[in-house]
Design an enzyme around this catalytic site. Structure first.
Site, PDB file in Angstrom:
ATOM      1  CD  GLU A   1      -1.872  -2.369   1.512  1.00 36.04           C
ATOM      2  OE1 GLU A   1      -0.721  -2.644   1.899  1.00 36.04           O
ATOM      3  OE2 GLU A   1      -2.794  -3.211   1.494  1.00 36.04           O
TER       4      GLU A   1
ATOM      5  CG  HIS B   1     -10.358  -6.880   7.720  1.00 34.86           C
ATOM      6  ND1 HIS B   1      -9.438  -7.419   8.572  1.00 34.86           N
ATOM      7  CD2 HIS B   1      -9.841  -7.034   6.475  1.00 34.86           C
ATOM      8  CE1 HIS B   1      -8.412  -7.884   7.872  1.00 34.86           C
ATOM      9  NE2 HIS B   1      -8.637  -7.673   6.605  1.00 34.86           N
TER      10      HIS B   1
END
Lengths: 327, 334
Positions: A63, A133
């Site tokens: 990322e 998450h």
């Protein structure tokens, strides 16, 4: 003639991406599984086949690497990257490229750098995805000057706001609540834009104001409908963009009703909810007839078990209770 | 290839830039300590804040940038004056920026670690390792738009231990982008020596992990840097992908001005003097009969005069108006 159909939130986003990619060759999409797979929530479906692997680029799980790539590409002015961070929870592995790089370049380079990029990401609990998450971390992005933060609640808003975000000349964090992808709503077929910084009054009322974001807008509307039967008139204001924030619409509503409940899925401290409460205290204190209440999850990580998670997420019952207490 | 095969005007241009960097940095250092004593007050004086100077590392910047055009991008580090000078950034405006003046490159909003000159495609960042993925982004934009320019990401040996370095190497190699990763190895990540921070002897060895060329070169010899950089730039322009270059240099000054450097052994200072790329280059040019003392002296005088004018410009420039602090966060000025 305008054609309006019912499509899902995810389809509305897909239409916005498709429109921008067809219109502007500078727009490129990058991220994990955005290509062949079409995005894990299907938001980029079909774009790979239509625009090819160079413009719809699957990236490695890196990322910092690919979001930094988007920042560098945007800085050249040759591309307008739309980059996907699969879950907002992953911002920790890339935050520097956003809050120290993308956010600050325009300012610290004396207005001479322009970072036209959109970071699309997902938020929200309710899927037993547990602590890493499921979070709603828009407050972290909103804290740092230089990032625009967008959080739509309906398919209509999603399409118009994504078009505006891609055409914006600043870095935009575009946050999609996972619980909204499947909801349907009326969306015009043709492209349109919704300015960043314009709140939407989702329901007009006169007795109390609820300021709510993303999935919490729908829960607040449910509560409003229920209370209407008892003769209580609830106004629901959806800011739609956290940065820039439409302070006037929020304050005008509070001045009208004199009562405020803020409903948000972010953590309670140093949060969006506390920010709106502070705004009410500083800009509409004389209009307030009761203490402001905030309805948020508790200050704990998101638990896994459905039995725990359903207690954690702000429920319509909790919203209703807060509204009744303020009334 | 040797020094004989490089045109004299190129060699003198390189010498001029290296000497200019040295003169500039040493002049800045003098200005930096103005008003900061007797108790070292980092925010006082005409140059407020931290200052990371580059003497001893000129060869890395000049050996690389001599091959670059304005369209090529260089993304530097917190220690970036030498690359800015080598890339041709307007020194009056850069110096005004370092002095916090309205005439600075960014109107005094960036300072010495955040220099930006769009016309030269030069930028730098105060965050160690931030440059690498951004250079990949420049590379991808170049490739997608069919532009033949290259991007150079500069980092120190300390930065090569950041995750961004490895992520960016993988991405640039995977996508075969025109990116050059230049590690300026001065042996120290502030006070921590390389052998206490880095698992390999040379960062260039890390290129193997990504299937790209990796070369380590002695920064004492600017001609060696020139040659290695030339190959990497040509490879990038041919569309053959990225390269990793490690330039071994020595810091002639502290990590930052005011750094007592007590952590540094005596031999390291001696080596730094021995490996001084400017003195070595001067010696080489004279020994090979490429130039004369008189010619070099003329260049030195020109540089000294220019640096004086640059400093005068910065000193005489006005400070920005206070309300400027509130402007320019977003497009449209607000």
């Amino acid at each position: 003639m305008a054609v309006v159909r019912e499509i899902t939130f995810a389809q509305a986003l897909n239409e916005a991406l498709d429109y921008e990619m067809s219109k502007d060759p500078k727009v490129v999409v990058m991220g994990e599984d955005v290509g062949v797979y079409g995005g894990i929530y299907g938001v980029t479906a079909g774009l790979y086949d239509k625009y090819g692997p160079e413009r719809v680029r699957d990236t490695p799980i890196a990322e910092s690497g690919f979001i930094g790539t988007a920042v560098g590409a945007a800085a050249t002015g040759l591309l307008r990257p739309v980059v996907e961070l699969m879950f907002i929870d992953f911002l920790g592995v890339t935050f520097d490229q956003l809050y120290n790089q993308a956010a600050k370049m325009r300012y610290m380079f004396g207005g001479k750098a322009k970072i036209s990029m959109v970071l699309r990401t997902t938020c929200g609990a309710g899927f037993s995805a547990a602590a890493q998450h499921s979070q709603s971390l828009h407050a972290l992005f909103s804290h740092v000057p230089g990032l625009k933060v967008v959080m739509p609640s309906t398919p209509y808003d999603a399409k118009g706001l994504l078009i505006s975000s891609i055409e914006d000349d600043d870095p935009v964090i575009f946050i999609e609540h996972k619980g909204l992808y499947a909801i349907k709503g009326e969306v015009p077929e043709e492209p349109y834009s919704i300015p960043l910084g314009e709140a939407d009054v989702k329901r007009e009322g006169k007795d109390i104001t609820i300021v709510a974001t993303a999935a919490m807008v729908h829960k607040s509307l449910e509560v409003a409908e229920k209370l209407e039967k008892e003769g209580v008139s609830v106004e629901v204001v959806d800011p739609r963009t956290i940065v820039p924030l439409d302070v006037d619409t929020i304050i005008n509503s509070i001045k009208k009703t004199g009562k405020l409940v803020v409903v948000d899925e972010g953590y309670p401290r140093a949060s969006f909810a506390s920010d709106i409460a502070a705004l009410a205290a500083s800009k509409a204190f004389d209009s307030l007839k009761a203490p402001v209440k905030i309805v948020t999850p508790p200050a704990t990580p998101v638990p896994f078990s459905p039995a725990l998670e359903s207690e954690w997420i702000p429920s319509t019952e909790k919203i209703e209770k807060a509204v009744r207490e303020v009334l | 290839m040797g020094v004989e095969e490089i045109p004299k005007e190129t060699l003198l241009e390189m010498y001029k830039k290296m000497h200019k960097i040295r003169t500039y940095e040493e002049t800045l250092a003098k200005w930096y300590y103005e008003g900061k004593t007797p108790l070292f007050d980092i925010s006082a004086g005409p140059i407020p804040g931290e200052l990371h100077l580059s003497p001893g590392q000129e060869s890395a910047a000049v050996g690389m940038c001599i091959h670059l055009k304005d369209e090529d991008a260089v993304i530097g580090t917190h220690r970036a004056h030498h690359f800015a000078i080598a890339k041709g950034v307007d020194l009056k405006r850069m110096t005004a920026e370092i002095f916090g003046k309205a005439t600075g490159l960014s109107g005094g909003k960036g300072g010495h670690m955040h220099l930006f000159d769009a016309s030269k495609n030069f930028s730098c960042s105060g965050i160690v390792g931030a440059s690498f993925p951004q250079a990949v982004g420049v590379g991808i934009a170049a490739k997608l738009k069919g532009e033949n320019y290259v991007a150079v990401a500069v980092g120190g040996d300390g930065a090569a231990n950041q995750g961004t370095f490895h992520e960016a190497l993988n991405l640039a190699a995977l996508w075969k982008l025109p990116v050059i990763f230049l590690i300026e190895d001065n042996g120290w990540a502030i006070s921590v020596p390389k052998d206490k921070s880095t698992a390999v002897a040379k960062n260039s060895e890390r290129a193997k992990a990504y299937g790209i060329p990796g070369v380590s070169v002695d920064g004492a010899d600017v001609i060696a840097v020139y040659e290695v950089a030339k190959e990497a730039v040509e490879r990038a322009r041919r569309g053959e992908g990225p390269s990793l270059i490690e330039v071994r240099v020595y810091r002639l000054r502290g990590h930052f001005e005011g750094d007592p450097q007590a952590y540094r052994p005596k031999e390291d200072f001696e080596l730094a003097k021995e490996k001084d790329p400017l003195l070595n280059f001067e010696k080489l040019l004279l020994e090979k009969g490429i130039t004369t003392e008189e010619e070099l002296n003329r260049i030195k005088e020109e540089n000294e005069k220019e640096v004086q004018e640059i400093i005068d410009f910065a000193v005489k420039s006005p400070y920005p108006e206070p309300e400027e602090a509130l402007k320019g966060v977003f497009a449209g000025g607000e």
